[in-house]
Every structure is written in structure tokens, then in C-alpha cells.
Design a protein around this motif. Structure first.
Motif, PDB file in Angstrom:
ATOM      1  N   ASN A   1       0.789  -1.236   0.000  1.00 22.37           N
ATOM      2  CA  ASN A   1       0.000   0.000   0.000  1.00 22.37           C
ATOM      3  C   ASN A   1       0.817   1.280   0.000  1.00 22.37           C
ATOM      4  OD1 ASN A   1      -2.715  -0.942  -0.191  1.00 22.37           O
ATOM      5  ND2 ASN A   1      -2.272  -1.981   1.729  1.00 22.37           N
TER       6      ASN A   1
ATOM      7  N   ALA B   1       2.027   9.536  -1.521  1.00 18.41           N
ATOM      8  CA  ALA B   1       1.571   8.188  -1.883  1.00 18.41           C
ATOM      9  C   ALA B   1       2.212   7.110  -1.001  1.00 18.41           C
ATOM     10  CB  ALA B   1       1.874   7.897  -3.354  1.00 18.41           C
TER      11      ALA B   1
ATOM     12  N   GLU C   1     -17.312   6.489  -3.198  1.00 21.34           N
ATOM     13  CA  GLU C   1     -16.626   6.008  -4.412  1.00 21.34           C
ATOM     14  C   GLU C   1     -15.542   7.003  -4.848  1.00 21.34           C
ATOM     15  OE1 GLU C   1     -19.435   4.767  -7.458  1.00 21.34           O
ATOM     16  OE2 GLU C   1     -19.555   2.811  -6.496  1.00 21.34           O
TER      17      GLU C   1
ATOM     18  N   PRO D   1     -12.014   6.854  -5.305  1.00 23.85           N
ATOM     19  CA  PRO D   1     -10.847   6.738  -6.185  1.00 23.85           C
ATOM     20  C   PRO D   1     -11.202   6.682  -7.661  1.00 23.85           C
ATOM     21  CG  PRO D   1     -11.307   4.626  -5.149  1.00 23.85           C
ATOM     22  CD  PRO D   1     -12.220   5.628  -4.505  1.00 23.85           C
ATOM     23  N   GLN D   2     -10.310   7.239  -8.474  1.00 20.40           N
ATOM     24  CA  GLN D   2     -10.321   6.913  -9.894  1.00 20.40           C
ATOM     25  C   GLN D   2      -9.170   5.928 -10.096  1.00 20.40           C
ATOM     26  OE1 GLN D   2     -11.293  10.076 -12.685  1.00 20.40           O
ATOM     27  NE2 GLN D   2     -12.799  10.929 -11.295  1.00 20.40           N
ATOM     28  N   CYS D   3      -7.967   6.399 -10.453  1.00 18.01           N
ATOM     29  CA  CYS D   3      -6.889   5.404 -10.577  1.00 18.01           C
ATOM     30  C   CYS D   3      -6.541   4.808  -9.213  1.00 18.01           C
ATOM     31  CB  CYS D   3      -5.663   5.994 -11.271  1.00 18.01           C
ATOM     32  SG  CYS D   3      -4.467   6.827 -10.211  1.00 18.01           S
ATOM     33  N   GLY D   4      -6.633   5.611  -8.170  1.00 20.28           N
ATOM     34  CA  GLY D   4      -6.444   5.098  -6.811  1.00 20.28           C
ATOM     35  C   GLY D   4      -5.004   5.001  -6.347  1.00 20.28           C
ATOM     36  N   TYR D   5      -4.065   5.395  -7.193  1.00 17.76           N
ATOM     37  CA  TYR D   5      -2.648   5.227  -6.847  1.00 17.76           C
ATOM     38  C   TYR D   5      -2.255   6.099  -5.653  1.00 17.76           C
ATOM     39  CZ  TYR D   5       2.329   4.327  -7.820  1.00 17.76           C
ATOM     40  OH  TYR D   5       3.641   3.933  -7.759  1.00 17.76           O
ATOM     41  N   CYS D   6      -2.871   7.270  -5.555  1.00 15.17           N
ATOM     42  CA  CYS D   6      -2.540   8.211  -4.481  1.00 15.17           C
ATOM     43  C   CYS D   6      -3.263   7.899  -3.178  1.00 15.17           C
ATOM     44  CB  CYS D   6      -2.913   9.635  -4.898  1.00 15.17           C
ATOM     45  SG  CYS D   6      -4.700   9.891  -5.080  1.00 15.17           S
ATOM     46  N   LEU D   7      -4.234   6.995  -3.254  1.00 14.83           N
ATOM     47  CA  LEU D   7      -5.235   6.840  -2.204  1.00 14.83           C
ATOM     48  C   LEU D   7      -4.629   6.581  -0.828  1.00 14.83           C
ATOM     49  CD1 LEU D   7      -8.256   6.946  -2.319  1.00 14.83           C
ATOM     50  CD2 LEU D   7      -8.293   4.490  -2.668  1.00 14.83           C
TER      51      LEU D   7
ATOM     52  N   TRP E   1      -3.926   9.734   1.138  1.00 13.85           N
ATOM     53  CA  TRP E   1      -5.121  10.438   1.629  1.00 13.85           C
ATOM     54  C   TRP E   1      -5.732   9.704   2.811  1.00 13.85           C
ATOM     55  CZ3 TRP E   1      -6.167  15.174  -0.339  1.00 13.85           C
ATOM     56  CH2 TRP E   1      -5.627  15.499  -1.599  1.00 13.85           C
TER      57      TRP E   1
ATOM     58  N   CYS F   1      -3.411  14.443  -5.994  1.00 21.75           N
ATOM     59  CA  CYS F   1      -4.267  13.511  -6.714  1.00 21.75           C
ATOM     60  C   CYS F   1      -4.351  14.006  -8.141  1.00 21.75           C
ATOM     61  CB  CYS F   1      -5.671  13.438  -6.107  1.00 21.75           C
ATOM     62  SG  CYS F   1      -6.841  12.585  -7.205  1.00 21.75           S
ATOM     63  N   ARG F   2      -3.860  13.210  -9.073  1.00 26.91           N
ATOM     64  CA  ARG F   2      -3.808  13.665 -10.453  1.00 26.91           C
ATOM     65  C   ARG F   2      -5.134  13.462 -11.191  1.00 26.91           C
ATOM     66  NH1 ARG F   2      -2.410  17.504 -13.653  1.00 26.91           N
ATOM     67  NH2 ARG F   2      -1.109  16.971 -15.447  1.00 26.91           N
ATOM     68  N   CYS F   3      -5.936  12.496 -10.740  1.00 29.20           N
ATOM     69  CA  CYS F   3      -7.227  12.280 -11.405  1.00 29.20           C
ATOM     70  C   CYS F   3      -8.228  13.382 -11.055  1.00 29.20           C
ATOM     71  CB  CYS F   3      -7.815  10.928 -11.029  1.00 29.20           C
ATOM     72  SG  CYS F   3      -6.834   9.516 -11.580  1.00 29.20           S
TER      73      CYS F   3
END
Lengths: 151, 752
Positions: A35, A47, A94, A96-102, A105, A133-135
Motif C-alpha cells: 500500500n 503516496a 466512491e 478513487p479513480q486510478c487510486g494510486y494516491c489513495l 489520503w 491527486c492527479r485524477c
């Protein structure tokens, strides 16, 4: 290389690593935890965030030798085996989009809500200002943190 | 008689029928009850798209993938709709060249409009075939059958029923479809089954929960960085300090103390690898390299736009003229002109790209976050010197993707290193690689001229763009020439020189829209190579054209909304402009209102655009801090029409993301460079919108057109965003910004 022990998510692990190696690589490569993610290696995005004795820390710039007996918590250990209220809120919204940064956060918000259980909008924005968050899910993140604060 | 069969005795009792029954219809082949083995992955085979499991659930194989906007869920809904299944019974297997045909990957907002529509068409055929099977099985004519939740039954007698699982579960359709002979986005197939009519939709238009959210939030999902394969080594590619330079000497002794380190070099390509990741990090940091002395390739950034204006033209194009443009200008009462400028922008994905190549015997598997796993697999095969069908490309979620970012380069890097070493390889870049060396959204200048009659109507319009191509490197990643590694080892380049024109329906008597492209600043191994970045060229073109519409409106004392409505031709365009203005409580004005309170000036601006059939209009409400020059996009109202809406919740979330990312690009994002290289290489030097700047409100007005095909939403609302913000800044301050981004420095300079 030096032998060290790391207390992560309630378990003590023995590792053999360079003392100046960032904690992130120990968590990912030695302990197999996924993670905390590499985003920048510069403490600019969050991240890689973990909690060290409850405080959010950027594991990408934290030398593994600096931890001593500190207790490290990763996302996997945040909810003690179930969903933490911040995770429940992010799922309900809901986020996350890509969720990589999640990871950043969630870990930062969880620590923030511990200290500031009923935050204002401005307090949330300030506390989260060092994360990226880039998304562009920012408004969903705000909704989720407010939802968690009311839970 | 009621047939209540479990799967085993059903198969036993009907086994003899598999050779005896032939379906009606020319396209349908025999083997009614399906094949035991999945037929070859061929665009013509229904089995390439749809499988019914033993329990009656369905897998749809999608040669695209979802980057987090819920398009996979949308596809599941479209397939469930056609098969009369609850959406929970449909899963999507996405982005794997081993399981799906090449539908083009994530590309041009076509996930639903092309990829989903093709799957829905295949699903309609699957339903047709299943009903035909049931007809034989039940002895009831097909037209007397219907389907409820995956059970085919007689309309007259609900006891005459058989489920999908009982009919074919666990085996495979052996039916062929008509295929339009296209690979990629345009792939389409059709059978005898007719798609449902909008009035019968039950699943389309609803918002079931996304399946990837829980695993992402709980941290159980694998990203490409989490993939580990046996024997894998960790690699880092060394990029030159001066763009275009090549390694001359590499001092192996400088890293000899690092365990297991290996240096890989072919022509200008240089990489280090090690069994442990941190050792590869150290080797990349410590390796001493001398580089060839090349002439610094880049112009003074302050003169970038002059460079473009003065550069030779490589290619030109445009739309067909409407009316006699030159004559109309010659006879005009008044001509208004303006020029606009847009910088290079970076994808700046959340993490640097990663790719993993797993080597096998005469074959390999690629794990990538690239938007194009099928094409990228072919590109990896080229680098590996393998036949292209010997590399399986598997998409695994990456750190976001908004076009052709650095993921495609990581694929070629990993494949080249794997060929040179024979090892399975994981490559990941640094932040500096991700932001400094990703392909860039191209910089451009735009010149707009309008002829206005005495009543303030635009009678002639001439909009010309000049900029770097959006396809120095292709979005498909099947050619080595399109990758940094390919360019480093000397593969001949094949750039496509192309730009676009604004998409709108303004009805002017005479209209001209043209473009020209200029040569790249460095043709090989350039950190400023042009490529697709979310809504390729859309933000820059419509920043210019929609700012200019406002300029003309105010120059002729007209309200920007009324002015647009007066000139717009298409009813759907008029509808989004009206809907956004009404929802945002638009206040008509014929000049900048300059509503100032203390240090804060407030303004409201509108812009609109089409994108491949989708229409969006945005009203931005901004606050400009007159002291600091900082712009806050406080509220956005987006009216959006993309045809039929598959999933309103995901559509809304997608629009919210576009607004925030679009705002980030409008006010902050500009690739910085000196004469040697890109200098904006991290989040300090390439800032994006942060949480303190997030909008307070994003109001979304969705206009649903169930009778129309879906036309895509992944990028449409990014398109008019920058112009809406620029127009709002003008309303707030009277300052007309013709150069993006709208940074505090630029605001302060303009307001001084």
C-alpha cells in the motif's frame, strides 16, 4: 547492510538492509507490503505515507535506521482487520479513480481525524494540502472526509 | 413437463443433441450447445467477447480498460442489459491480449461509445443464440420466449424455463459474428440479435456500485508496481542530462560495490539493474557517465511562442471553408483579432511508469499500466525480437493515465533490457523521469479573426493554429520508433504531423479553420515530444476559440451567453449552453462586472465545446485575489450531453475529475525548460491543483438522450474549462488572459 527490526502493523520483522535505505523499500520489498507506493521519492505527494507512532510520515525519505522501536502502521493495519471509518467513507463516496494516491489520503485523513474529530472545511483542506491527486478526485475526497467525521 | 435440471444431468441428458441441432440463420454455425474449449481469440468469434459460466454468470472480454472512471462497470451494464441479467452477474475481463481482442485500449473516450457498444452488440447476439437454444430445448418457438434474470422462459407458461447456465454454462459459444474488419477503437461486430430499445432499458441509466473501489480503498488490489515474477531483476534507465546526448564512457567501477549490479548499454540506451530494488536505485544514482557534447537543443522558453510563429511549416490542414471567407472579411464593417498561447504540459501521472517483462521460452508476458496493452505487447515483441503473438500484454492498474504518458516508454525499456540480459525485468522511473521525460501535450499559438456586421453579428471567422504535432509519438505503442528506447537504439522515426480545429456549431456566413505544425525542437529522444494528453489539443484550441467568442461579445456590447445562443446552430449545443447558464444563475452582462470586495474580485464565465458528438458547457465562478494574483475556481456548473447515459454516478464523477484536472492545467501547469532539458521535474517545479484550491461546488447537469448512441465523456468537459475560467477572470477583473496557464505572476503582471 545491517540487521534491524521493524515493528509494522503489530508485528516485529527482522530485515537486513542499508541503514539509509528509505522505509518505503523495506515495507515494499522486504516485507511485501504494497500500500505505501512510490510516487515521487521526494516527500512531495504522500503516496508512500505510513503512520509512525500515529503520525503520518513519508516513508520514501525516512531512513529505515531512524525508526528504532517506533510502531509503523500501514493501510493494511489501519482498521485492525476491518475497514477503518475513513475507508468506509471513501467506499461510500466512491472516491478513487486510478487510486494510486489513495494510500496517502487515507493514512493522512485517518491521523487528522484522530486529532480533529469535527473539522471545518478549511481545516480539512489545510490538513490535506500536501497530498497530490492527479485524477482530480478532490471534491469526492472532501465529501468522504466529512462523511467519516460524522460517522 | 417442468425441466429442473442441474448442470450435470442436463449435460448428460442432452449430450446427443449437440450434433443434431442446427440453428437458423446464415451466420450461425452448428454446435448449438457450444464448444468445450474456448475457440481461438478472433474478432469474428462470439466467444471472444462473451462467456457464460456454469453458474449462469457472464464474463465479457473487453479489449479496452477502465482507468478509474467506471467505464468497465458501464460495459457490464450494457452487456447485462442485452442479456437480461442483473449487472452483478456480469464481470468484465479487461485489457489482456491473452483473453480479449484488440479494441484499442483506453483511447479517445471510446471505452463506452465504441468498446462498450461492440460488447453490447455481441451480448445481443449471445442472447439471441441462448433463446434459440432454449427454444429447441423447451420445444417452444423462440418468439414465445422471453428472458428474466438469465432464465429463458415461455411468456405463456413460466414453468417452461431453462437458465443460461443450464444451456451453455461452462462451455463456449461457437458462433460467428459479422466483423467490420477493424482492429482497435473502431472494431465492431454484429450478429442476428437485435439490441434492446431504450424504452426497455432496465440496467442502462442506473448507478450500481463500482467493483474496483473496495479493493482500491482496502489496499488489496495489485498495481503494476506490485507485480513480482520469478527471477525478476530491478532496472533503472539513465536519461541524459542534456536532451539528445549519448553516453560516451560509463565507469563500471563507480557502482562495483553494489551487489549484483549489471550495466546494460546499446547505442544511446543505458540502464542499470540489480536483484534488489534499492540497489538499482543506488546504482542509477552513483553510476558515473560522461555524455557526448551536443548543442543544447531548446530555445529560450520566453521565446517559445515566437519560435513557433517563425518555425517552418511541416504539415497543414483544416476544415473545408464555409462561404467566401476572404471576400466577407474584405467587406466587413469591423474586424476583431486576437492571438492565444498554450504551453507544453505534462501528464505528470501520480507515479513514474513501471513495466514488468516476464521471460518464457520463446515467449514473454508484459505487465503494464499502459493504455494500450495489446499494442504495447506488440511493441515489446519488436524489442524482444519475438513474433508479436508471442508476447501477452496484460494491463494492470498504473498510477493514472490521461493519454500517451511514460508507460509506453517503460514497456520498451523493460523489453529491451530483457532482450539484452535474457532476464525477467521490472523497470520503474524516478519522479524526474515521470514529469521530465514523459511525452508532452504540445505547445501552440492560435490566431483568431472575426468580421462583424453593423448589428454585432459575426459574419466571417478565421481561426488558425500553429504548433507542435500531437503525434511526435503515436498513442499506440506497437512501434519502437515511438519510444525513447527505440529512438535511443536508432530506429528510424515516423512521426505523424497533425493538429486539430475547434469543434463547435457556430453558424457564421463564412468560416475558415486551419492548422499548421512545426518541426519538433529535437527529433530524437526528446523530453518535449508531442503526444496525446487528455483531450489532445482540446483545451488549447477551445481556450482560444471560446475566449475569442467572449471578446467579440464584449466588443459589441453583447452578453456572452446570449451571443453564443444567437450563433449556435445545433439544438443540443443550445441546450447545454442554456442548461449551464440557468443552473448557474447566469447574470447577463455586456462588459466585465468587476465585482470586488476587499482583495477579492469575483467573476463568472462561460464556454462550450463539442467533442466527437458530446457537448458540454461550463460556467466557471472564480475568485481572483488582487493582491496575490491567485485564482480560485470556487464553483463550476457543467451541462453535459453525451447521448444515452449508461451510469449517471460515474459520468458525474468523471466530469468532476475533468473539472479539477482541467482547472489545474488552466491555472498552474506549464512545462519549464532551459536550453538543455526540461527543468519542471517534480511537484515543486510542476505544481498541480492542491486541496486548498479544490472547488467548493461542482454542479453537474446531465442531459440524457436515450435515443442517441453514447458519445464518450472521458475528456469532453476538460475541453471548454480553461476558456470558462479565462472568461470568468475577465468578468472579475477586466483582464483578458491570452496565455495559459493563469498563474499568480501572470495575473499580477496583467493587473499591475
Amino acid at each position: 547492510m545491517a540487521k534491524m527490526s521493524l515493528n509494522v502493523d503489530g508485528r516485529v520483522h527482522a530485515i537486513d538492509a542499508d541503514g539509509d535505505m528509505p522505509l518505503l523499500y523495506a515495507l515494499r520489498d522486504d516485507l511485501g507490503l504494497k500500500n505505501p507506493r512510490f510516487g515521487c521519492g521526494l516527500a512531495q505527494c504522500g503516496a508512500c505515507t505510513v503512520l509512525v507512532d500515529g503520525e503520518p510520515v513519508r516513508s520514501c525519505i525516512t531512513p529505515v535506521e531512524s525508526l528504532g522501536a517506533s510502531k509503523v502502521t500501514t493501510l493494511a493495519g489501519l482498521g485492525n482487520g476491518k475497514a477503518h471509518k475513513i475507508q468506509e467513507a471513501f467506499i461510500a463516496e466512491e472516491v478513487p479513480q486510478c487510486g494510486y494516491c489513495l494510500n496517502g489520503w487515507l493514512m493522512t485523513a485517518a491521523a487528522f481525524l484522530e486529532k480533529t474529530p469535527k473539522p471545518s472545511d478549511a481545516q480539512i483542506r489545510d490538513a490535506m494540502s500536501g497530498l497530490k491527486c492527479r485524477c482530480g478526485t478532490h471534491v469526492a475526497i472532501l465529501r468522504a472526509i466529512k462523511r467519516a467525521a460524522q460517522a | 413437463m417442468t425441466l429442473q435440471l442441474n448442470r450435470r444431468n442436463f449435460l448428460a441428458s442432452t449430450g446427443a443433441l449437440t450434433v443434431a441441432v442446427v440453428l437458423p440463420g446464415a451466420a450461425a454455425r452448428a454446435a448449438v450447445f457450444g464448444a468445450d474449449k474456448r475457440p481461438p481469440l478472433d474478432p469474428r468469434n462470439l466467444s471472444s467477447y462473451i462467456t457464460v459460466n456454469a453458474d449462469g454468470s457472464v464474463i465479457a472480454y473487453w479489449g479496452k480498460m477502465d482507468m478509474g472512471q467506471g467505464t468497465d462497470l458501464g460495459c457490464a451494464q450494457m452487456v447485462a442489459e442485452e442479456l437480461d441479467l442483473p449487472v452483478a452477474k456480469v464481470s468484465i475481463d479487461q485489457g489482456d491480449s491473452g483473453t480479449s481482442v484488440n479494441q484499442g485500449g483506453a483511447s479517445g473516450s471510446t471505452g463506452i461509445q465504441m468498446g462498450g457498444v461492440a460488447l453490447a452488440s455481441a451480448a445481443a447476439e449471445a442472447r439471441f443464440q441462448l433463446v434459440a437454444m432454449a427454444s429447441k430445448h423447451l420445444g417452444v418457438p423462440a418468439e414465445e420466449l422471453t428472458v428474466t434474470d438469465g432464465v429463458v422462459h415461455s411468456r405463456a407458461d413460466a414453468n417452461k424455463k431453462v437458465s443460461y447456465g443450464e444451456l451453455i454454462g461452462g462451455r463456449f459459444f461457437d458462433t460467428q459474428l459479422e466483423w467490420n474488419k477493424q482492429i482497435g477503437n473502431a472494431l465492431f461486430v454484429k450478429g442476428q440479435g437485435q439490441r434492446k430499445k431504450p424504452a426497455d432499458y432496465k440496467v442502462i441509466g442506473t448507478s450500481p456500485a463500482r467493483r474496483d473501489v473496495g479493493p482500491k480503498v482496502m489496499g488489496t488490489i495489485d498495481y503494476v508496481v506490485d507485480i513480482k515474477v520469478p527471477g525478476m531483476v530491478h532496472a533503472r534507465v539513465i536519461r541524459p542530462p542534456v536532451a539528445g546526448a549519448e553516453p560516451v564512457t560509463v565507469d563500471e567501477a563507480s557502482v562495483k560495490n553494489i551487489p549484483g549490479v549489471q550495466i546494460v548499454r546499446e547505442k544511446a540506451f543505458l540502464a542499470v539493474l540489480a536483484p534488489r530494488e534499492y540497489d538499482a536505485v543506488k546504482a542509477a544514482r552513483d553510476l558515473k557517465v560522461t555524455w557526448s557534447d551536443v548543442k543544447p537543443p531548446f530555445p529560450d522558453q520566453n521565446k517559445l511562442y515566437d519560435h513557433i510563429r517563425n518555425a517552418p511549416v511541416v504539415a497543414k490542414g483544416g476544415d473545408k471553408d464555409v462561404g467566401d471567407v476572404d471576400a466577407t472579411f474584405a467587406g466587413a464593417a469591423r474586424v476583431i483579432e486576437a492571438t492565444y498561447e498554450w504551453p507544453f504540459q505534462s501528464h505528470a501521472s501520480m507515479g513514474p511508469a513501471c513495466a514488468v517483462i516476464e521471460m518464457g521460452q520463446g515467449e514473454a508476458t508484459l505487465y503494464t499500466g499502459s493504455q494500450k496493452p495489446h499494442f504495447a505487447g506488440e511493441g515489446a515483441a519488436v524489442m524482444l525480437n519475438l513474433p508479436k503473438d508471442k508476447v501477452r500484454g496484460i494491463w494492470v492498474p498504473g498510477p493514472g493515465s490521461y493519454g500517451r504518458n511514460d508507460a509506453g516508454d517503460a514497456v520498451a525499456d523493460a523489453a529491451l533490457i530483457a532482450r539484452l540480459t535474457g532476464k525477467s525485468v521490472r523497470v520503474i522511473g524516478t519522479r524526474q523521469d515521470g514529469t521530465g521525460w514523459d511525452p508532452k501535450g504540445p505547445a501552440s499559438v492560435h490566431k483568431a479573426r472575426a468580421a462583424v456586421d453593423k448589428d454585432g453579428n459575426i459574419i466571417a471567422w478565421d481561426f488558425s493554429s500553429k504548433g507542435f504535432s500531437r503525434l511526435d509519438v503515436s498513442s499506440n505503442e506497437s512501434a519502437a520508433a515511438d519510444t525513447l528506447a527505440g529512438q535511443a537504439i536508432g530506429v528510424p522515426l515516423k512521426p505523424t504531423n497533425v493538429f486539430n480545429t475547434p469543434e463547435e456549431s457556430y453558424r457564421f456566413t463564412a468560416k475558415r479553420k486551419t492548422w499548421e505544425t512545426v518541426p519538433p525542437l529535437l527529433d530524437r529522444g526528446s523530453p518535449l515530444r508531442g503526444a496525446h494528453l487528455r483531450d489532445p489539443l482540446g483545451p488549447q484550441l477551445h481556450f482560444a476559440s471560446e475566449s475569442f467568442i467572449d471578446e467579440i461579445a464584449f466588443a459589441t456590447n453583447q452578453d456572452p451567453v446570449a451571443f453564443r445562443l444567437k450563433h449556435l446552430a445545433e439544438p443540443r449545443d443550445i441546450a447545454v449552453v442554456k442548461a449551464a447558464a440557468e443552473k448557474a444563475d447566469w447574470q447577463p452582462r455586456t462588459s466585465a462586472r468587476k465585482q470586488v470586495s476587499g482583495e477579492i474580485a469575483r467573476g463568472q464565465g462561460i464556454a462550450y465545446a463539442q467533442r466527437s458528438g458530446t457537448r458540454s458547457a461550463i460556467v466557471a465562478e472564480v475568485e481572483v485575489n488582487l493582491k496575490t494574483g491567485k485564482v480560485w475556481g470556487r464553483k463550476f456548473t457543467v451541462a453535459h450531453d453525451c447521448g444515452v447515459i449508461i451510469n449517471p454516478r460515474q459520468l458525474t464523477a468523471t466530469i468532476e475529475g475533468n473539472v479539477v484536472q482541467g482547472m489545474s492545467r488552466a491555472i498552474w501547469e506549464e512545462v519549464k525548460f532551459d536550453d538543455k532539458n526540461v527543468t519542471s521535474i517534480d511537484w515543486q517545479t510542476y505544481p498541480i491543483l492542491d486541496m486548498t484550491e479544490a472547488p467548493e461546488t461542482i454542479d453537474v447537469v446531465l442531459i440524457n438522450r436515450p435515443e442517441l448512441a453514447p458519445s464518450g465523456a472521458g475528456e469532453s468537459s476538460m475541453r471548454p474549462l480553461a476558456a470558462a475560467v479565462a472568461n470568468a477572470i475577465y468578468d472579475a477583473t477586466g483582464l483578458r488572459l491570452r496565455q495559459a496557464p493563469f498563474t499568480p505572476d501572470r495575473l499580477k503582471a496583467g493587473l499591475a
